[in-house]
Design a protein around this motif. Structure first.
Motif, short mmCIF file in Angstrom:
data_model
loop_
_atom_site.label_atom_id
_atom_site.label_comp_id
_atom_site.label_asym_id
_atom_site.label_seq_id
_atom_site.Cartn_x
_atom_site.Cartn_y
_atom_site.Cartn_z
N GLY A 163 -28.61 21.62 20.20
CA GLY A 163 -27.94 22.06 18.99
C GLY A 163 -28.68 23.17 18.27
O GLY A 163 -29.73 23.66 18.70
N THR A 164 -28.12 23.56 17.12
CA THR A 164 -28.70 24.67 16.34
C THR A 164 -28.84 24.33 14.86
O THR A 164 -29.32 25.17 14.09
N PHE A 205 -43.86 20.63 9.13
CA PHE A 205 -43.33 21.72 9.95
C PHE A 205 -41.82 21.86 9.73
O PHE A 205 -41.30 22.97 9.54
N SER A 206 -41.11 20.75 9.75
CA SER A 206 -39.65 20.78 9.59
C SER A 206 -39.26 21.34 8.23
O SER A 206 -38.34 22.16 8.12
N ARG A 207 -39.94 20.89 7.19
CA ARG A 207 -39.64 21.39 5.85
C ARG A 207 -39.92 22.89 5.75
O ARG A 207 -39.15 23.63 5.13
N ASN A 208 -40.99 23.33 6.37
CA ASN A 208 -41.32 24.76 6.33
C ASN A 208 -40.26 25.60 7.04
O ASN A 208 -40.13 26.80 6.76
N HIS A 209 -39.52 24.96 7.96
CA HIS A 209 -38.44 25.66 8.67
C HIS A 209 -37.07 25.29 8.12
O HIS A 209 -36.05 25.52 8.77
N GLU A 210 -37.08 24.71 6.92
CA GLU A 210 -35.85 24.39 6.18
C GLU A 210 -34.93 23.44 6.94
O GLU A 210 -33.70 23.53 6.83
N ILE A 211 -35.53 22.53 7.71
CA ILE A 211 -34.76 21.47 8.36
C ILE A 211 -34.72 20.29 7.39
O ILE A 211 -35.77 19.79 6.97
N ASP A 251 -44.69 19.32 20.49
CA ASP A 251 -44.80 20.78 20.46
C ASP A 251 -43.58 21.45 21.09
O ASP A 251 -43.19 22.56 20.68
N GLU A 252 -42.93 20.78 22.03
CA GLU A 252 -41.71 21.33 22.63
C GLU A 252 -40.57 21.31 21.60
O GLU A 252 -39.77 22.25 21.55
N VAL A 253 -40.50 20.24 20.82
CA VAL A 253 -39.49 20.18 19.77
C VAL A 253 -39.73 21.26 18.74
O VAL A 253 -38.79 21.93 18.27
N GLU A 254 -40.97 21.46 18.38
CA GLU A 254 -41.29 22.50 17.40
C GLU A 254 -40.96 23.88 17.92
O GLU A 254 -40.46 24.74 17.17
N SER A 255 -41.18 24.11 19.20
CA SER A 255 -40.81 25.41 19.80
C SER A 255 -39.30 25.63 19.73
O SER A 255 -38.83 26.76 19.46
N GLU A 266 -38.40 26.53 16.16
CA GLU A 266 -38.78 27.93 15.89
C GLU A 266 -37.79 28.88 16.52
O GLU A 266 -37.47 29.93 15.94
N GLY A 267 -37.26 28.53 17.69
CA GLY A 267 -36.28 29.38 18.34
C GLY A 267 -34.96 29.46 17.60
O GLY A 267 -34.26 30.48 17.68
N ILE A 268 -34.63 28.40 16.85
CA ILE A 268 -33.40 28.42 16.05
C ILE A 268 -33.45 29.51 15.00
O ILE A 268 -32.45 30.17 14.68
#
Length: 221
Positions: free
Chosen positions: A37-38, A86-92, A210-214, A217-219
């Motif tokens: 998903g995105t 990390f998620s909050r910093n990427h507005e998830i 780390d794969e989930v975080e990558s 980041e790609g989103i």
């Protein structure tokens, strides 16, 4: 490549079946069982005092709360805490659940509090639930639909119980499910590993943190 933590429990025939039937590449053949998903939401499942307990061996932790997991939970918190930031910093968006057992007359009892290390930030939603799935008897589905989310990232506990039930309900409601495997845990190691394997084969993407975080980041790109 993701380290499959359940591999040591499989017989040689088990491994051959998984490969021959294509579970290692495609998941379940009856539905789209894996995807990313995105527009994800993070679900933090039941990170409460009576479940987490003190940072000590589980056999000591259960002396205070029979449901506590002690150092098993705290080892996962070492990954959950930075993943949430990390998620909050990427507005998830991050949404929490609390299980309120029928044995508690007071839903605000301190035993039911989410532990400080991974506590909600101001404005984040906390959903009370009475059963394993975060979807059953709650407004979680409405929240996901209103937010336009197409996937959920699930962290917390227990892998074979509330995480599994929530993941299956999410998949059956049309959402992609992503599990960062260091961020989920269970009191019994075999239950943890087998539940993760079953979810990976049939309902979810199971990846290292780390794969989930990558992917997240790609989103943003």
């Amino acid at each position: 490549m993701t380290k499959r933590i359940w591999e040591d429990l499989l017989t040689e025939r088990d491994k051959q079946v998984i490969s021959a039937a294509g579970y290692d590449k495609e998941g379940a053949s009856s539905w789209e069982s894996r995807g990313m998903g995105t527009n994800p939401m993070v679900l933090v499942i039941d990170m409460q005092r009576l479940v987490v307990g003190a940072d000590e061996p589980i056999l000591n932790a259960v002396e205070e709360y029979r449901t506590a997991m002690g150092e098993i939970a705290w080892n996962a918190i070492d990954h959950i805490e930075p993943f949430l930031e990390f998620s909050r910093n990427h507005e998830i968006p991050v949404t929490y659940t609390r299980v309120v057992p029928s044995s508690y007359d007071d839903p605000n009892h301190e035993d039911l509090d989410i532990v400080d290390a991974v506590a909600p930030k101001e404005g984040e939603t906390v959903i009370n639930k009475s059963y394993a799935s975060a979807f059953y008897g709650t407004d979680l589905l409405s929240r996901l639909v209103r937010g336009g989310h197409d996937s959920v990232i699930i962290v917390g506990n227990s892998t074979s119980g509330c995480v599994r039930a929530t993941a299956i309900d999410a998949q059956q409601n049309g959402f992609n499910v992503v599990l960062p495997q260091e961020c989920v845990f269970d009191r019994i190691e075999a239950s943890h590993k087998i539940a993760l394997m079953d979810l990976w084969m049939k309902y979810a993407e199971v990846l290292e943190r780390d794969e989930v975080e990558s992917w997240v980041e790609g989103i943003d790109e």
